[in-house]
Design a protein around this motif. Structure first.
Motif, PDB file in Angstrom:
ATOM      1  N   UNK A  17       0.811  -1.232   0.000  1.00 16.19           N
ATOM      2  CA  UNK A  17       0.000   0.000   0.000  1.00 16.19           C
ATOM      3  C   UNK A  17       0.841   1.278   0.000  1.00 16.19           C
ATOM      4  N   UNK A  18       1.923   1.288   0.784  1.00 19.68           N
ATOM      5  CA  UNK A  18       2.767   2.486   0.834  1.00 19.68           C
ATOM      6  C   UNK A  18       3.456   2.740  -0.514  1.00 19.68           C
ATOM      7  N   UNK A  23       3.585   6.044  -5.452  1.00 22.02           N
ATOM      8  CA  UNK A  23       3.636   6.026  -6.914  1.00 22.02           C
ATOM      9  C   UNK A  23       4.732   5.161  -7.535  1.00 22.02           C
ATOM     10  N   UNK A  24       5.089   4.069  -6.835  1.00 24.28           N
ATOM     11  CA  UNK A  24       6.086   3.157  -7.436  1.00 24.28           C
ATOM     12  C   UNK A  24       5.494   2.556  -8.713  1.00 24.28           C
ATOM     13  N   UNK A  25       6.341   2.382  -9.703  1.00 27.98           N
ATOM     14  CA  UNK A  25       5.886   1.761 -10.955  1.00 27.98           C
ATOM     15  C   UNK A  25       6.263   0.274 -10.948  1.00 27.98           C
ATOM     16  N   UNK A 314       7.937  -5.963  -7.259  1.00 33.06           N
ATOM     17  CA  UNK A 314       7.717  -5.478  -8.627  1.00 33.06           C
ATOM     18  C   UNK A 314       8.156  -4.034  -8.823  1.00 33.06           C
ATOM     19  N   UNK A 315       8.566  -3.355  -7.723  1.00 32.46           N
ATOM     20  CA  UNK A 315       8.789  -1.910  -7.802  1.00 32.46           C
ATOM     21  C   UNK A 315      10.016  -1.533  -8.644  1.00 32.46           C
TER      22      UNK A 315
END
Ligand code: ADP
Ligand code: MG
Length: 345
Positions: A17-18, A23-25, A314-315
């Motif tokens: 959630x954080x 806004x991590x892609x 996945x970030x």
């Protein structure tokens, strides 16, 4: 005896959630209906299994761990180890102490082993399960089942069958899934009590839970050997970034960030993969460079059936670490083990 390759399952956790808030892609995707993953726009890796962010604990267990439990009860040794950077989902995946939906590999193994042993018991097979639980931190082995007597020395050695054993490790006999999980939970509590700076500590330590299953078959079946003993090791490794040098650190701090065990593990995987790929003899495999590689000797290039679960975030923030984990996991797939059915005595 025929050879089997180390199997590798990739698991990509969801964005947390954080991370979504910040806004991590997402920088990697599983190719639909395949065991392949793409990173960025140009790198592709394939594994034996690939699980995306929506894969459940059940799916992971059923497709790649359950077969190893059957292997264990047939009398062969097996290992599952989770590998990946800190925060990638290793502990979530390995689990321990949760019999619900979210329960991980340890929880599901506990239920699965005791339900299969129950069936064997009704066929007249006598069974016993012993558990050991160890932690390895800064090259020091600690017994997580021993609440007193904390400076007891543990030695890594070989038994008369050539298998690795830890001499001095406390063994507890357990008779149900609940009992096994309460032993694991007590071990986890001990781990927290005995250490300060828990996050730092847990990202740099390895834990090894071993179940040894002994089966004595009824005398009225002459086609079966009288008894057999086999073990399953469930390993949660330190964060893989511990093995990397950080350029911005001073020389002194830099060495503190390097986990000797993980460096040695990377070397052992590389040497074994090279040996298998080139079909050449490499006399020296550097198992003795660290305790974790000695403990995993049966699992890498030895006699066990082994699954590596490579966990990644996945970030896009961790893309460099993720590619490092994928490259190491890709090498591990080439390693050949030679299971023996000689665990019968
Ligand atoms: P590691 O042991 O590799 O450091 P953790 O297992 O502690 O990482 O996971 C980091 C965080 O991500 C935890 O909050 C965990 O609950 C969450 N997490 C990891 N994998 C998943 C998943 N597959 N689904 C949902 N949450 C996950
Ligand atoms: Mg962890």
């Amino acid at each position: 005896m025929s050879e089997v390759c180390v199997k590798v399952a990739l698991r990509v956790r969801p964005l947390l959630p954080l991370e979504v808030l910040q806004n991590h892609k997402v920088c990697l995707r599983i190719v639909p209906d395949s065991n392949k993953v793409t990173v960025g726009s140009d790198r592709l890796f394939s594994f034996d299994h690939a699980f995306g962010p929506t894969a459940t604990q059940d799916e992971v267990y059923d497709s790649c761990v359950q077969p190893l439990v059957e292997t264990l009860l047939r009398g062969d040794n097996a290992t599952v180890f989770c590998f990946g950077q800190t925060g990638s989902g290793k502990t979530y995946t390995i689990g321990g102490g949760n019999l619900g939906e979210e329960g991980g590999i340890i929880d599901r193994v506990a239920e699965n082993v005791f339900s299969l042993l129950g069936e064997k018991n009704s066929d007249g097979v006598e069974t016993k399960v012993r558990v050991t639980y160890l932690e390895l931190y800064m090259e020091q082995l600690q017994d997580l089942l021993e609440s007193h007597n904390t400076d007891k020395e543990l030695f890594i050695s070989k038994n008369n069958k050539g298998n690795t054993v830890v001499v001095g490790a406390k063994e507890i006999v357990v008779t149900s899934a609940e009992e096994l999980l309460s032993v694991v939970e007590a071990g986890n509590v001990l781990r927290h009590i005995k250490t300060t700076g828990m996050n730092e500590h847990s990202s740099r330590s390895h834990t090894i839970l071993t179940l040894q299953v002994v089966q004595a078959f009824p005398h009225n079946n002459p086609s079966l050997k009288p008894s057999c003993s086999s073990k399953l090791c469930l390993v949660d490794l330190a964060g893989s970034e511990c093995a990397r040098k950080r350029n911005k650190d001073s020389r002194h701090n830099e060495s503190a960030h390097i986990n000797r065990g993980l460096l040695a593990l990377g070397n052992v995987i590389r040497v074994l993969a090279t040996r298998a790929q080139n079909n050449c003899k490499i006399p020296h495999i550097p198992y003795r460079d660290s305790k974790i590689t000695r403990l995993l000797q049966d699992s890498l290039g030895g006699t066990a059936h082994t699954l590596m679960v490579a966990c990644v975030s996945p970030s896009h923030h961790s893309v460099a670490e993720t590619v490092g984990v994928l490259q190491c996991a890709d090498k591990a797939r080439h390693i050949r083990n030679c299971p023996t059915a000689t665990s019968t005595h």
